[in-house]
Scaffold this motif. Structure first.
Motif, mmCIF file in Angstrom:
data_model
loop_
_atom_site.group_PDB
_atom_site.id
_atom_site.type_symbol
_atom_site.label_atom_id
_atom_site.label_comp_id
_atom_site.label_asym_id
_atom_site.label_seq_id
_atom_site.Cartn_x
_atom_site.Cartn_y
_atom_site.Cartn_z
ATOM 1 N N ALA A 1 -2.187 3.402 -2.021
ATOM 2 C CA ALA A 1 -1.168 2.463 -1.554
ATOM 3 C C ALA A 1 0.191 2.815 -2.162
ATOM 4 C CB ALA A 1 -1.561 1.042 -1.935
ATOM 5 N N GLU A 2 1.238 2.454 -1.444
ATOM 6 C CA GLU A 2 2.598 2.619 -1.945
ATOM 7 C C GLU A 2 2.783 1.758 -3.189
ATOM 8 O OE1 GLU A 2 7.148 1.336 -0.588
ATOM 9 O OE2 GLU A 2 5.490 1.322 0.872
ATOM 10 N N ARG B 1 2.242 -3.537 -0.944
ATOM 11 C CA ARG B 1 2.306 -2.432 -1.899
ATOM 12 C C ARG B 1 1.632 -2.871 -3.188
ATOM 13 N NH1 ARG B 1 7.138 -4.771 -0.741
ATOM 14 N NH2 ARG B 1 8.192 -5.944 -2.418
ATOM 15 N N SER C 1 3.406 -8.506 -1.177
ATOM 16 C CA SER C 1 4.066 -8.431 0.125
ATOM 17 C C SER C 1 5.102 -9.536 0.246
ATOM 18 C CB SER C 1 3.033 -8.558 1.253
ATOM 19 O OG SER C 1 3.670 -8.547 2.516
#
Length: 384
Positions: free
Chosen positions: A259-260, A291, A302
């Motif tokens: 994930a970012e 993220r 988020s």
């Protein structure tokens, strides 16, 4: 070693009912009540043990529990009935017959038979096989039960195995200590066209063979098992399957995405344990437009609130440094006397932290101790 099911108990449904009623009515005095009724003490003890096990089995088997026969070790390892039914449906959609190795009390065999498959259930223990046969008879299902070695039994077009993960009262976490050990069992299962093996949920990814599908299953947020799907049964590299409020949900992916990484946001998401164990946090993050605050930690953030069966959600309030002496006055100012403390990636002991905070007040909140960009932080939030 499992003890055999007493024939006198098996042949006397009335005694089974009387034992269940006595246990419910008299509690610890139930043995005395049955002995006063003229029932042999050993038979009374067996009947009461069965009644007690059936009572505990309701969590896994629901309304089927009062009709089935259990041992303590067998019940502990037995698959939850909805999970067994779902797995059997996946088999039945692809094949017509199955060999159920290490069948135990026969849960999976019953589900396979209920799904319309021809089933041979195999166990090395004659006593355990007797329970499987009794359970098949109790439900009126056509299961052939045999006593044999799982590594030597001829297989049908498909095969399933649930190797024993206990030695006496000790649970084995190393798959090399399963009975039979996982490596030779996998080699045996690969000779079937369509196969699966149930494992403990803590199985390391190092044990997943190339080309297999690894699935983790949770029931109402409790991760209950892992399953490796082999041969034609393997559809995707990783799968997380969740049963919530009687409805199944699935998330699939490679298990290799990341994930970012970014800043904390308005909402914090905690992925279901099956998603985390399957390595599908990145796939979930994509669906949530979220993220993570640290590459190794599964909390997601988020700016938007989204509905998802795969994660719990919190509205983020404030973000503070994770220092007990600083947290204590901040929480006191907000009158927080009931605090749920969650932690991931900090190593703190939530119980010890709660004692240090000496909470007082009428309000309630959740404190998430975690890492953001390498810093240890405390996130005050409320579940949505």
């Amino acid at each position: 070693m499992e003890t055999s099911l007493p024939n006198a108990l098996l042949a006397d449904p009335g005694l089974q009912t009387r034992a269940a009623e006595a246990l419910e009515r008299d509690g610890d005095r139930a043995p005395l009540a049955l002995r006063k009724a003229g029932i042999d003490p050993d038979l009374a003890a067996a009947a009461l043990t069965l009644a007690d096990l059936r009572r505990h089995a309701r969590a896994k088997f629901g309304d089927l529990a009062p009709r089935l026969y259990f041992t303590r070790a067998g019940l502990e390892q037995a698959t939850r009935w909805p999970v067994a039914q779902r797995r059997a449906a996946r088999f039945a959609a692809a094949v017509h017959e199955v060999t159920d190795l290490c069948c135990g009390l026969g849960t999976e065999a019953l589900a396979f038979a209920q799904a319309g498959m021809a089933v041979e259930a195999v166990d090395m223990s004659e006593a355990t096989a007797g329970y499987a046969a009794a359970n098949a008879a109790a439900l009126g299902l056509p299961v052939r039960v045999t006593v044999a070695d799982a590594l030597e039994t001829p297989l049908a077009e498909s095969a399933f195995a649930d190797p024993a993960r206990r030695s006496g009262r000790t649970r084995n976490f190393n798959p090399a200590d399963y009975s039979p050990p996982l490596d030779p069992l996998l080699a045996r299962l690969r000779t079937a066209r369509f196969a699966a093996v149930k494992l403990g949920p803590g199985i390391s990814h190092d044990w997943i063979p190339a080309g297999a599908e690894a699935e983790w299953v949770s029931v109402d947020r409790d991760v209950v098992e892992a399953c490796l799907w082999l041969g034609e049964a393997a559809e995707v590299p990783r799968r997380a399957s969740l049963l919530k409020a009687g409805e199944w949900h699935e998330l699939t992916g490679t298990g290799e995405e990341r994930a970012e990484v970014g800043d904390v946001a308005d909402y914090l998401y905690e992925p279901d344990g099956a998603v985390i164990r399957a390595g599908l946090v990145a796939e979930l993050a994509e669906t949530l437009n979220a993220r993570t605050g640290s590459e190794e930690i599964a909390y997601l953030y988020s700016d938007t609130l989204a509905e998802s069966p795969f994660a719990r959600r919190w509205k983020v309030g404030e973000v503070w440094p994770l220092h007990p002496k600083k947290l204590k006055p901040l929480l006191a100012e907000r009158g927080i006397g009931r605090l749920t403390i969650k932690q991931r990636g900090t190593g703190i002991d939530p119980a010890a932290l709660r004692r240090q905070l000496k909470l007082k007040g009428p309000n309630e909140a959740t404190l998430v101790a975690t890492r953001l960009a390498g810093d240890h932080v405390a996130i005050l939030c409320a579940e949505v």
